[in-house]
Design an enzyme around this catalytic site. Structure first.
Site, PDB file in Angstrom:
ATOM      1  CE  LYS A  32      44.468  43.188  36.310  1.00 41.30           C
ATOM      2  NZ  LYS A  32      44.911  44.597  36.293  1.00 41.30           N
ATOM      3  NE  ARG A  75      50.810  49.620  37.178  1.00 41.60           N
ATOM      4  CZ  ARG A  75      49.632  49.020  37.367  1.00 41.60           C
ATOM      5  NH1 ARG A  75      49.464  48.200  38.394  1.00 41.60           N
ATOM      6  NH2 ARG A  75      48.618  49.260  36.567  1.00 41.60           N
ATOM      7  CG  HIS A  81      45.601  51.841  36.187  1.00 38.58           C
ATOM      8  ND1 HIS A  81      44.291  51.403  36.023  1.00 38.58           N
ATOM      9  CD2 HIS A  81      46.111  51.120  37.217  1.00 38.58           C
ATOM     10  CE1 HIS A  81      44.051  50.455  36.934  1.00 38.58           C
ATOM     11  NE2 HIS A  81      45.125  50.275  37.667  1.00 38.58           N
ATOM     12  NE  ARG A  91      42.581  50.281  31.802  1.00 37.72           N
ATOM     13  CZ  ARG A  91      42.814  51.588  31.944  1.00 37.72           C
ATOM     14  NH1 ARG A  91      42.609  52.413  30.948  1.00 37.72           N
ATOM     15  NH2 ARG A  91      43.243  52.065  33.098  1.00 37.72           N
ATOM     16  CE1 TYR A 116      51.533  19.381  60.643  1.00 39.13           C
ATOM     17  CE2 TYR A 116      50.091  20.657  59.207  1.00 39.13           C
ATOM     18  CZ  TYR A 116      50.916  19.571  59.423  1.00 39.13           C
ATOM     19  OH  TYR A 116      51.127  18.669  58.411  1.00 39.13           O
ATOM     20  CB  CYS A 129      46.793  21.297  57.088  1.00 40.16           C
ATOM     21  SG  CYS A 129      46.393  20.919  58.807  1.00 40.16           S
ATOM     22  CG  ASP A 171      47.244  18.965  51.292  1.00 39.23           C
ATOM     23  OD1 ASP A 171      47.408  19.674  50.286  1.00 39.23           O
ATOM     24  OD2 ASP A 171      48.167  18.417  51.919  1.00 39.23           O
TER      25      ASP A 171
HETATM   26  C1  LIG Z   1      43.832  45.472  36.464  1.00 38.76           C
HETATM   27  C2  LIG Z   1      43.652  46.710  35.693  1.00 38.76           C
HETATM   28  C3  LIG Z   1      42.369  47.220  35.441  1.00 38.76           C
HETATM   29  C4  LIG Z   1      41.113  46.657  36.085  1.00 38.76           C
HETATM   30  O1  LIG Z   1      41.019  47.114  37.410  1.00 38.76           O
HETATM   31  P1  LIG Z   1      39.782  46.676  38.375  1.00 38.76           P
HETATM   32  O2  LIG Z   1      40.025  47.442  39.604  1.00 38.76           O
HETATM   33  O3  LIG Z   1      39.926  45.210  38.569  1.00 38.76           O
HETATM   34  O4  LIG Z   1      38.552  47.037  37.641  1.00 38.76           O
HETATM   35  C5  LIG Z   1      42.264  48.303  34.611  1.00 38.76           C
HETATM   36  N1  LIG Z   1      43.363  48.885  34.068  1.00 38.76           N
HETATM   37  C6  LIG Z   1      44.620  48.452  34.317  1.00 38.76           C
HETATM   38  C7  LIG Z   1      45.774  49.147  33.706  1.00 38.76           C
HETATM   39  C8  LIG Z   1      44.804  47.353  35.141  1.00 38.76           C
HETATM   40  O5  LIG Z   1      46.049  46.922  35.389  1.00 38.76           O
END
Ligand SMILES: *Cc1c(COP(=O)(O)O)cnc(C)c1O
Length: 401
Positions: free
Chosen positions: A38, A137, A167, A223, A268, A315, A317
């Site tokens: 992502k 969530r 998660h 994941r 700045y 800044c 840039d």
């Molecule tokens: C982003 C995400 C992950 C990966 O998490 P990391 O901490 O980057 O390994 C796994 N599962 C879900 C649902 C996520 O949103």
């Protein structure tokens, strides 16, 4: 090939492969991996990372946050399964079914829409059910009502329940108690489904932190996100369990070197004023590139193998650094913002610490103005340059003469 002297993020695909393999080695036999790509692969470039990772048998597929990210992978020719971790709005149903993307589902309304579209296309849509065990969530409740909802979804035509997942909110902490509690709730929910005769092929819980520290949460798949990119999920995970190496380096070149006298302010707001004669170098990178402004008067870069401190505000840039003690510094010199040079190194984590930002956020924020150059086996295999393909579709009427 363009030299990209102003700034370039170099992405080492061999390092990403090493990190994937390193995580794989810490898994139970039979546990497969889902590579989370992502936010354009946490700012590292989703497509080249996916192309590299797709070759590994142990990799089940990929995960993105949004449907656009999933379709981008398909468009690039990625064939393995792609799971969308976030909520998918109904207007995307048609493409999801057509391109065999796996949406995350946790309401009857979404499941019914997908089912209707799958019937219409004469295809089956594979979905992953998200259950909330502690993030609060997205995800359905892990109670009897939730289990009943999953059973009803399982009866919809042309819908395959491919996965069930949750998660972790706190797997990256030293105290694994909260994560273990979520794990227990997930397992109990899976039992409720079993009791109802609902069959689901894949169960998955772990993020990177879980891969490091919670072997009993391995299940059918994990994941992996942040650690693919060589970054640790936190200070508190067991780093010895899974050695990883950084994937991104960020480099620039000095554009100007000058001497300033005592009393001269820099940048700045005049937040830095020289107290003695100094030599300062200007670096043509700024917060417009995602280099955090909060590094003002705090950050460091490496020039000629030595650390040079940031003077004054960053800044949009440009910014200035102190090269008083690097007398040989010249315009054109390599500036390492993230990476190593001559035994000195600066990591994304260092910058996170200095700027008070989160390493995940820092990686994601390296901006589109920064070209990415991808290396594999000592060769450049891809380049990503916003200015070559802006993704801008222009729809205005032709201007009147
Ligand atoms: C982003 C995400 C992950 C990966 O998490 P990391 O901490 O980057 O390994 C796994 N599962 C879900 C649902 C996520 O949103």
């Amino acid at each position: 090939m363009k030299p990209y002297l102003r700034v370039c993020a170099e992405i080492n695909l061999n390092a990403a492969a090493y990190n994937l393999n390193s995580m794989k080695e810490n898994l139970e036999d039979g546990t497969r991996m889902i590579a989370v790509v992502k936010t354009d692969g946490y700012g590292h470039g989703a497509i080249p990372i996916a192309r590299m990772a797709e070759a590994y048998d142990y990799l089940w597929g990929f995960a993105t946050a949004t449907v656009e990210e999933a379709l981008q992978l398909r468009q690039a020719g990625i064939r393995k399964p792609v799971l969308i971790l976030g909520f998918t709005f109904p207007d995307a149903c048609e493409e999801i079914v057509r391109q065999e993307i796996r949406p995350t589902v946790f309401t009857m309304a979404a499941a019914e829409q997908l089912s209707r579209e799958a019937v219409r296309q004469g295809r089956t849509v594979s979905i992953h059910i998200k259950v909330d065990t502690g993030m609060s969530r997205i995800g359905l409740k892990d109670d009897r009502e939730g289990a009943e909802l999953v059973r009803e979804i399982s009866l919809l035509p042309n819908v395959e329940l491919e996965g069930l997942y949750t998660h972790f909110a706190r797997a990256d902490e030293r105290d694994k108690g909260p994560a273990r509690e979520q794990l227990a709730r997930f397992q109990a929910f899976a039992e409720l489904l079993k009791d109802r005769g609902v069959k689901i092929r894949m169960h998955h819980c772990s993020n990177s932190a879980g891969i490091f520290d919670l072997k009993d949460a391995n299940m059918d798949a994990v994941r992996a996100g942040i650690s693919i990119y060589g970054l640790y999920p936190s200070e508190d995970v067991n780093r010895l369990a899974v050695p990883v190496i950084p994937v991104m380096t960020l480099k620039s070149h000095v554009v100007y070197v000058k001497e300033i006298g005592p009393g001269t302010s820099v940048s700045y707001g005049g937040t830095f004023t020289a107290e003695k004669p100094m030599r300062i170098a200007t670096v043509p990178v700024g917060y417009g590139d995602g280099y955090p402004r909060s590094l003002s008067n705090k950050g460091k870069v490496i020039i000629r193998g030595r650390q040079a401190s940031i003077l004054g505000r960053i800044c949009m840039d440009q910014f200035m650094v102190d090269v008083t003690d690097i007398p040989e510094a010249r315009p054109g010199d390599l500036v390492t913002l993230i990476g190593t040079d001559g035994g000195n190194g600066i990591t994304m984590e260092d910058l996170g610490g200095l700027s008070g930002r989160f390493n995940y956020e820092l990686a994601c924020d390296i901006g589109k103005r920064v070209p990415r150059r991808f290396w594999k086996d000592g060769r450049v295999v891809a380049e990503q340059d916003y200015f070559e393909a802006t993704g801008l579709t222009e729809l205005w009427e032709e201007a009147e003469p």
